[in-house]
Design an enzyme around this catalytic site. Structure first.
Site, PDB file in Angstrom:
ATOM      1  N   GLY A  26       4.660 -23.653  -6.720  1.00  0.00           N
ATOM      2  CA  GLY A  26       5.404 -23.561  -8.085  1.00  0.00           C
ATOM      3  C   GLY A  26       5.885 -24.922  -8.448  1.00  0.00           C
ATOM      4  O   GLY A  26       5.784 -25.893  -7.718  1.00  0.00           O
ATOM      5  N   TYR A  72      15.545 -10.762 -16.864  1.00  0.00           N
ATOM      6  CA  TYR A  72      15.297 -12.041 -15.795  1.00  0.00           C
ATOM      7  C   TYR A  72      16.752 -12.188 -15.275  1.00  0.00           C
ATOM      8  O   TYR A  72      16.705 -12.223 -13.885  1.00  0.00           O
ATOM      9  CB  TYR A  72      14.843 -13.197 -16.581  1.00  0.00           C
ATOM     10  CG  TYR A  72      14.764 -14.352 -15.745  1.00  0.00           C
ATOM     11  CD1 TYR A  72      13.739 -14.413 -14.734  1.00  0.00           C
ATOM     12  CD2 TYR A  72      15.454 -15.492 -15.923  1.00  0.00           C
ATOM     13  CE1 TYR A  72      13.776 -15.767 -13.795  1.00  0.00           C
ATOM     14  CE2 TYR A  72      15.668 -16.698 -15.187  1.00  0.00           C
ATOM     15  CZ  TYR A  72      14.570 -16.630 -14.258  1.00  0.00           C
ATOM     16  OH  TYR A  72      14.595 -18.009 -13.431  1.00  0.00           O
ATOM     17  N   LYS A  80      17.553 -11.810 -11.185  1.00  0.00           N
ATOM     18  CA  LYS A  80      17.812 -12.838 -10.359  1.00  0.00           C
ATOM     19  C   LYS A  80      19.026 -12.516  -9.763  1.00  0.00           C
ATOM     20  O   LYS A  80      19.384 -12.854  -8.529  1.00  0.00           O
ATOM     21  CB  LYS A  80      17.979 -14.134 -11.147  1.00  0.00           C
ATOM     22  CG  LYS A  80      16.455 -14.646 -11.478  1.00  0.00           C
ATOM     23  CD  LYS A  80      15.611 -14.922 -10.477  1.00  0.00           C
ATOM     24  CE  LYS A  80      16.086 -16.427  -9.687  1.00  0.00           C
ATOM     25  NZ  LYS A  80      15.169 -16.680  -8.657  1.00  0.00           N
ATOM     26  N   ALA A 117       9.467 -16.590  -7.401  1.00  0.00           N
ATOM     27  CA  ALA A 117      10.121 -15.382  -8.472  1.00  0.00           C
ATOM     28  C   ALA A 117       9.294 -15.384  -9.730  1.00  0.00           C
ATOM     29  O   ALA A 117       8.180 -16.350  -9.869  1.00  0.00           O
ATOM     30  CB  ALA A 117      11.351 -16.276  -9.106  1.00  0.00           C
ATOM     31  N   TYR A 118       9.267 -14.137 -10.364  1.00  0.00           N
ATOM     32  CA  TYR A 118       8.754 -14.149 -11.603  1.00  0.00           C
ATOM     33  C   TYR A 118       9.590 -14.701 -12.739  1.00  0.00           C
ATOM     34  O   TYR A 118      10.501 -14.089 -12.979  1.00  0.00           O
ATOM     35  CB  TYR A 118       8.558 -12.430 -11.553  1.00  0.00           C
ATOM     36  CG  TYR A 118       7.774 -12.222 -13.122  1.00  0.00           C
ATOM     37  CD1 TYR A 118       6.773 -12.713 -13.568  1.00  0.00           C
ATOM     38  CD2 TYR A 118       8.193 -10.877 -13.726  1.00  0.00           C
ATOM     39  CE1 TYR A 118       6.148 -12.180 -14.765  1.00  0.00           C
ATOM     40  CE2 TYR A 118       7.656 -10.452 -14.861  1.00  0.00           C
ATOM     41  CZ  TYR A 118       6.617 -11.219 -15.484  1.00  0.00           C
ATOM     42  OH  TYR A 118       5.668 -10.774 -16.367  1.00  0.00           O
ATOM     43  N   THR A 119       8.799 -15.827 -12.964  1.00  0.00           N
ATOM     44  CA  THR A 119       9.860 -16.641 -13.854  1.00  0.00           C
ATOM     45  C   THR A 119       9.681 -16.502 -15.250  1.00  0.00           C
ATOM     46  O   THR A 119      10.369 -17.418 -16.160  1.00  0.00           O
ATOM     47  CB  THR A 119       9.750 -18.062 -13.525  1.00  0.00           C
ATOM     48  OG1 THR A 119       8.314 -18.352 -13.452  1.00  0.00           O
ATOM     49  CG2 THR A 119      10.370 -18.506 -12.201  1.00  0.00           C
ATOM     50  N   ASP A 155      20.921 -20.382 -14.649  1.00  0.00           N
ATOM     51  CA  ASP A 155      22.194 -20.249 -15.644  1.00  0.00           C
ATOM     52  C   ASP A 155      22.008 -18.694 -16.394  1.00  0.00           C
ATOM     53  O   ASP A 155      23.074 -18.644 -16.954  1.00  0.00           O
ATOM     54  CB  ASP A 155      21.858 -21.356 -16.635  1.00  0.00           C
ATOM     55  CG  ASP A 155      20.540 -21.531 -17.102  1.00  0.00           C
ATOM     56  OD1 ASP A 155      19.380 -21.104 -16.510  1.00  0.00           O
ATOM     57  OD2 ASP A 155      20.420 -21.930 -18.352  1.00  0.00           O
ATOM     58  N   TRP A 183      16.870 -24.770 -16.994  1.00  0.00           N
ATOM     59  CA  TRP A 183      16.009 -25.607 -17.978  1.00  0.00           C
ATOM     60  C   TRP A 183      15.086 -26.574 -17.131  1.00  0.00           C
ATOM     61  O   TRP A 183      15.262 -27.816 -17.554  1.00  0.00           O
ATOM     62  CB  TRP A 183      16.911 -26.339 -18.958  1.00  0.00           C
ATOM     63  CG  TRP A 183      17.441 -25.348 -20.043  1.00  0.00           C
ATOM     64  CD1 TRP A 183      17.943 -24.111 -19.523  1.00  0.00           C
ATOM     65  CD2 TRP A 183      18.075 -25.609 -21.210  1.00  0.00           C
ATOM     66  NE1 TRP A 183      18.500 -23.581 -20.827  1.00  0.00           N
ATOM     67  CE2 TRP A 183      18.599 -24.474 -21.835  1.00  0.00           C
ATOM     68  CE3 TRP A 183      17.864 -27.043 -21.995  1.00  0.00           C
ATOM     69  CZ2 TRP A 183      19.138 -24.622 -23.182  1.00  0.00           C
ATOM     70  CZ3 TRP A 183      18.149 -26.803 -23.439  1.00  0.00           C
ATOM     71  CH2 TRP A 183      19.041 -25.801 -23.909  1.00  0.00           C
TER      72      TRP A 183
HETATM   73  N1  LIG Z   1      11.878 -22.888 -14.602  1.00  0.00           N
HETATM   74  C1  LIG Z   1      13.288 -22.760 -14.838  1.00  0.00           C
HETATM   75  O1  LIG Z   1      13.657 -23.344 -15.932  1.00  0.00           O
HETATM   76  C2  LIG Z   1      14.329 -22.351 -13.917  1.00  0.00           C
HETATM   77  C3  LIG Z   1      15.598 -22.457 -14.240  1.00  0.00           C
HETATM   78  C4  LIG Z   1      16.515 -21.908 -13.547  1.00  0.00           C
HETATM   79  C5  LIG Z   1      16.274 -21.328 -12.192  1.00  0.00           C
HETATM   80  N2  LIG Z   1      14.865 -21.313 -11.943  1.00  0.00           N
HETATM   81  C6  LIG Z   1      14.466 -20.606 -10.760  1.00  0.00           C
HETATM   82  O2  LIG Z   1      13.618 -21.726  -9.892  1.00  0.00           O
HETATM   83  C7  LIG Z   1      12.883 -21.155  -8.945  1.00  0.00           C
HETATM   84  C8  LIG Z   1      11.576 -22.074  -9.124  1.00  0.00           C
HETATM   85  O3  LIG Z   1      10.935 -21.933 -10.358  1.00  0.00           O
HETATM   86  P1  LIG Z   1       9.684 -22.555 -11.044  1.00  0.00           P
HETATM   87  O4  LIG Z   1       9.847 -23.025 -12.490  1.00  0.00           O
HETATM   88  O5  LIG Z   1       9.430 -23.801 -10.132  1.00  0.00           O
HETATM   89  O6  LIG Z   1       8.891 -21.367 -11.050  1.00  0.00           O
HETATM   90  P2  LIG Z   1       7.316 -21.144 -10.749  1.00  0.00           P
HETATM   91  O7  LIG Z   1       6.688 -22.521 -11.242  1.00  0.00           O
HETATM   92  O8  LIG Z   1       6.891 -19.969 -11.703  1.00  0.00           O
HETATM   93  O9  LIG Z   1       6.989 -21.206  -9.330  1.00  0.00           O
HETATM   94  C9  LIG Z   1       7.251 -19.719  -8.483  1.00  0.00           C
HETATM   95  C10 LIG Z   1       5.984 -19.534  -7.495  1.00  0.00           C
HETATM   96  O10 LIG Z   1       6.362 -18.454  -6.924  1.00  0.00           O
HETATM   97  C11 LIG Z   1       5.157 -17.856  -6.969  1.00  0.00           C
HETATM   98  N3  LIG Z   1       5.318 -16.312  -6.926  1.00  0.00           N
HETATM   99  C12 LIG Z   1       5.394 -15.642  -8.029  1.00  0.00           C
HETATM  100  N4  LIG Z   1       5.774 -14.241  -7.414  1.00  0.00           N
HETATM  101  C13 LIG Z   1       5.523 -14.184  -6.231  1.00  0.00           C
HETATM  102  C14 LIG Z   1       5.449 -13.186  -5.262  1.00  0.00           C
HETATM  103  N5  LIG Z   1       5.273 -11.867  -5.472  1.00  0.00           N
HETATM  104  N6  LIG Z   1       5.230 -13.677  -3.911  1.00  0.00           N
HETATM  105  C15 LIG Z   1       4.993 -14.797  -3.707  1.00  0.00           C
HETATM  106  N7  LIG Z   1       5.147 -15.990  -4.438  1.00  0.00           N
HETATM  107  C16 LIG Z   1       4.963 -15.593  -5.753  1.00  0.00           C
HETATM  108  C17 LIG Z   1       4.528 -18.105  -8.104  1.00  0.00           C
HETATM  109  O11 LIG Z   1       2.849 -17.712  -8.140  1.00  0.00           O
HETATM  110  P3  LIG Z   1       2.184 -17.430  -9.491  1.00  0.00           P
HETATM  111  O12 LIG Z   1       2.361 -18.503 -10.441  1.00  0.00           O
HETATM  112  O13 LIG Z   1       0.892 -17.195  -9.119  1.00  0.00           O
HETATM  113  O14 LIG Z   1       2.954 -16.220  -9.799  1.00  0.00           O
HETATM  114  C18 LIG Z   1       4.807 -19.804  -8.111  1.00  0.00           C
HETATM  115  O15 LIG Z   1       3.885 -20.279  -7.542  1.00  0.00           O
HETATM  116  C19 LIG Z   1      12.681 -19.778  -9.389  1.00  0.00           C
HETATM  117  O16 LIG Z   1      13.382 -18.805  -8.329  1.00  0.00           O
HETATM  118  C20 LIG Z   1      13.389 -19.672 -10.689  1.00  0.00           C
HETATM  119  O17 LIG Z   1      13.811 -18.331 -10.859  1.00  0.00           O
HETATM  120  C21 LIG Z   1      13.799 -21.656 -12.981  1.00  0.00           C
END
Ligand SMILES: NC(=O)c1ccc[n+]([C@@H]2O[C@H](COP(=O)([O-])OP(=O)(O)OC[C@H]3O[C@@H](n4cnc5c(N)ncnc54)[C@H](OP(=O)(O)O)[C@@H]3O)[C@@H](O)[C@H]2O)c1
Length: 298
Positions: free
Chosen positions: A10, A137, A141, A72-74, A114, A162
């Protein structure tokens, strides 16, 4: 020390791998393949974190000393439309990761958001503030956080916000794509937060890995803005000032999930060393747009 990163393919996972791999042995778990990058791919197990037995088995085989759980499911609106999937992945998936880590008696670093806060406070949220999520979401979380706290003895909960970076879909890329297609578009102006560059976050997480101060940490780039200010800064840095961004309200945009109006995070924890304040979001964005993004698209 061997570190297992869940969600290694991810957006954050790839930068974490890149940041940690020179000092640590890093292995990964994800649903999908690691993207093709300029550095070697990590050993990766394709496992769904909702498969309790599968997760336990992979942990047993890989025998990590430390777990960073980013999977995570983001999709925030997707979670609102499909709460069962949100809870299955973000809450029960996290429970499975915690149980497998418990078997090995190893620390877990969990990435949270956040969006566990409701945004009604109007000044920065610290680690001592009580979460109160507004959407599915955020609730899923937070449920993940609660599993981490109750099942893992040595835990780190890192709340961030973000995110953008070279290896995933994000707001910066959305704005730049819109600017290619349109001369004018709208962006919400009544949600305020702190844009955070995944490479900066990964560096801070690396400091925590080598620290023994477990607990909750708020980690973001410093400063804050609305999504509309963020879009304007992106266009400015990309030399696209001719494109106009009109401010609109969240009500006008009418997304399925309600978002906090104000979700700026502040840290009161001092476990990361003397330089706890990260560089400003504008400085980090400049580096992404002027240097890293161009490099990525080459
Ligand atoms: N993005 C933001 O703005 C943000 C902000 C605050 C916190 N976060 C947290 O930061 C973390 C990383 O975020 P990110 O933006 O890097 O997310 P991301 O790009 O969606 O990466 C998440 C990865 O987890 C994989 N995944 C999803 N469901 C899964 C499952 N059931 N089993 C195994 N792998 C799975 C996804 O694969 P698929 O793509 O195939 O589903 C993806 O490769 C998350 O925990 C998120 O909640 C994100």
């Amino acid at each position: 020390m061997r570190i297992l990163i869940t969600g290694i393919s991810g957006m954050l996972g790839v930068d974490l791998y890149e940041t940690l791999r020179e000092e640590y042995e890093v292995v990964g778990l994800d649903l999908k393949d690691f993207p093709s990058t300029s550095f070697p791919s990590p050993p990766l197990s394709k496992v769904d974190i909702t498969d309790e037995h599968g997760v336990r088995e992979v942990f047993r085989q890989l025998a990590p000393d430390f777990v960073i759980h980013t999977a995570a499911y983001t999709d925030v609106d997707g979670c609102e439309r499909d709460p069962a999937r949100a809870y299955k992945v973000n809450a029960l998936g996290t429970q499975n990761v915690c149980l497998a880590s418990q078997d090995l008696n190893i620390p877990v670093m969990y990435i949270s958001t956040d969006f566990v806060f409701d945004g009604k406070k109007n000044y920065s949220y610290t680690e001592l503030d009580e979460p109160h999520p507004l959407n599915v979401y955020g609730r899923s979380k937070l449920a993940g956080e609660n599993y981490v706290r109750s099942l893992v003895e040595r835990y780190f909960i890192v709340r961030t916000s973000w995110l953008y970076g070279p290896h995933g879909k994000n707001f910066v890329e959305t704005i730049l794509k819109l600017a290619e297609e349109k001369e004018e578009f709208t962006v919400v102006d009544d949600q305020v937060g702190s844009p955070t560059y995944t490479k900066d976050l990964a560096q801070e997480m690396k400091k925590l890995v080598s620290s023994s101060s477990c607990g909750i940490y708020h980690i973001t780039n410093s400063g804050s803005c609305s999504w509309h200010n963020f879009a304007e800064e992106i266009l400015e840095l990309a030399g696209l000032r001719r494109v106009k961004v009109k401010p609109i309200t969240s009500k006008e945009l009418n997304r399925p999930a309600c978002r906090p109006r104000f979700s700026v995070l502040k840290s009161t924890s001092s476990g990361r060393g003397a330089e706890d304040t990260m560089r400003s979001w504008k400085e980090a964005l400049r580096e992404y747009i002027k240097r890293d993004r161009r490099h990525e698209s080459n």
